[in-house]
Design an enzyme around this catalytic site. Sequence first.
Site, PDB file in Angstrom:
ATOM      1  N   GLY A   1       0.623  -1.278   0.012  1.00 27.44           N
ATOM      2  CA  GLY A   1      -0.019   0.011   0.062  1.00 27.44           C
ATOM      3  C   GLY A   1       0.784   1.137   0.064  1.00 27.44           C
ATOM      4  O   GLY A   1       2.028   1.235  -0.064  1.00 27.44           O
ATOM      5  N   GLY A   2       0.401   2.316   0.333  1.00 23.00           N
ATOM      6  CA  GLY A   2       0.991   3.669   0.343  1.00 23.00           C
ATOM      7  C   GLY A   2       1.849   3.579   1.385  1.00 23.00           C
ATOM      8  O   GLY A   2       3.072   4.479   1.084  1.00 23.00           O
TER       9      GLY A   2
ATOM     10  N   THR B   1       4.069  -2.655   3.055  1.00 21.55           N
ATOM     11  CA  THR B   1       4.047  -3.985   2.557  1.00 21.55           C
ATOM     12  C   THR B   1       3.820  -5.031   3.799  1.00 21.55           C
ATOM     13  O   THR B   1       4.356  -4.928   4.741  1.00 21.55           O
ATOM     14  CB  THR B   1       5.336  -4.116   1.716  1.00 21.55           C
ATOM     15  OG1 THR B   1       5.699  -3.140   1.002  1.00 21.55           O
ATOM     16  CG2 THR B   1       5.389  -5.662   0.968  1.00 21.55           C
ATOM     17  N   VAL B   2       2.854  -6.038   2.844  1.00 23.93           N
ATOM     18  CA  VAL B   2       2.495  -6.924   3.784  1.00 23.93           C
ATOM     19  C   VAL B   2       2.950  -8.536   3.522  1.00 23.93           C
ATOM     20  O   VAL B   2       2.863  -8.498   2.252  1.00 23.93           O
ATOM     21  CB  VAL B   2       0.987  -7.126   4.343  1.00 23.93           C
ATOM     22  CG1 VAL B   2       0.405  -8.194   5.200  1.00 23.93           C
ATOM     23  CG2 VAL B   2       0.458  -5.743   4.881  1.00 23.93           C
TER      24      VAL B   2
ATOM     25  N   LYS C   1       3.578  -6.476   8.720  1.00 28.29           N
ATOM     26  CA  LYS C   1       3.482  -5.100   7.995  1.00 28.29           C
ATOM     27  C   LYS C   1       4.785  -4.472   8.386  1.00 28.29           C
ATOM     28  O   LYS C   1       5.162  -4.310   9.417  1.00 28.29           O
ATOM     29  CB  LYS C   1       2.277  -4.437   8.321  1.00 28.29           C
ATOM     30  CG  LYS C   1       2.194  -3.222   7.689  1.00 28.29           C
ATOM     31  CD  LYS C   1       0.900  -2.264   8.295  1.00 28.29           C
ATOM     32  CE  LYS C   1      -0.406  -2.850   8.023  1.00 28.29           C
ATOM     33  NZ  LYS C   1      -1.472  -1.848   8.097  1.00 28.29           N
TER      34      LYS C   1
ATOM     35  N   ASP D   1     -10.729   5.359   9.508  1.00 26.78           N
ATOM     36  CA  ASP D   1     -10.554   4.987   8.173  1.00 26.78           C
ATOM     37  C   ASP D   1     -11.326   3.594   8.039  1.00 26.78           C
ATOM     38  O   ASP D   1     -10.680   2.779   7.297  1.00 26.78           O
ATOM     39  CB  ASP D   1      -9.248   4.847   7.735  1.00 26.78           C
ATOM     40  CG  ASP D   1      -8.862   4.830   6.378  1.00 26.78           C
ATOM     41  OD1 ASP D   1      -9.773   5.061   5.532  1.00 26.78           O
ATOM     42  OD2 ASP D   1      -7.879   4.488   5.780  1.00 26.78           O
TER      43      ASP D   1
END
Length: 222
Positions: free
Chosen positions: A11-12, A15-16, A31, A126
């Site tokens: 994602g922004g 990383t997972v 993560k 969110d």
Amino acid sequence: NYLLEEHGGTGGMATVYRALDLALDREVAIKILNHEVASKKERSELFLHEARTAATINHYAVIPIYTCGEFNNMPYIVMQFMAGGSLENVIKVFGNKIPIKDVVKWIRDVSEGLDSTKRHGIVHHDIKPGNIMLDADGNAKIGDFGIAQAVNDTRTNKIFEITKGWVSPHYVSPEKVMNGNEDFKGDIYSLGATFYHLLTGDTPFNHDNMDELIRMRLRQKP
């Protein structure tokens, strides 16, 4: 202590990976903050704030955090591996054909999870299908407390300043759009928009222009 087994997405911010906890012989998710983000101290602090925030909540509908830290200047969070993926992926696969009984159970459980976070003085900020994950048994849990704010946390104002421009345009509350701030009722709005999307296969508002999409909720009905 961990063996990275499979890339699970980037994602922004992070990383997972699906990984193996070698000490306990169990699957976990790790993560790791992206390098370009980790170089900014305030973003690293925000990332680890996510782990510490989520770790204060012990609820069946919140993804458990096992530990967090830094390795070779890379902040990381170790948490329960959610084998069922996100509700965002469920929508992509099934559209509006998701069984209603499943949707209702997920929303009920997440509602109770959000009620628990509120009682801990935490607002998520969110809530969306991409931040609600399913475990191997199909149970929904809330994740990604990266922009959560603890009401009584001395870091709250700093976190707000960093994240006030971050919104998920399909699910953001009207008050977040108007003044950049919201309380727990913003989470209720975002969960309602998520419920709508799961049931219908569409988000409450749609527009190709991102700014217009965000403003639509101030003057139009879903």
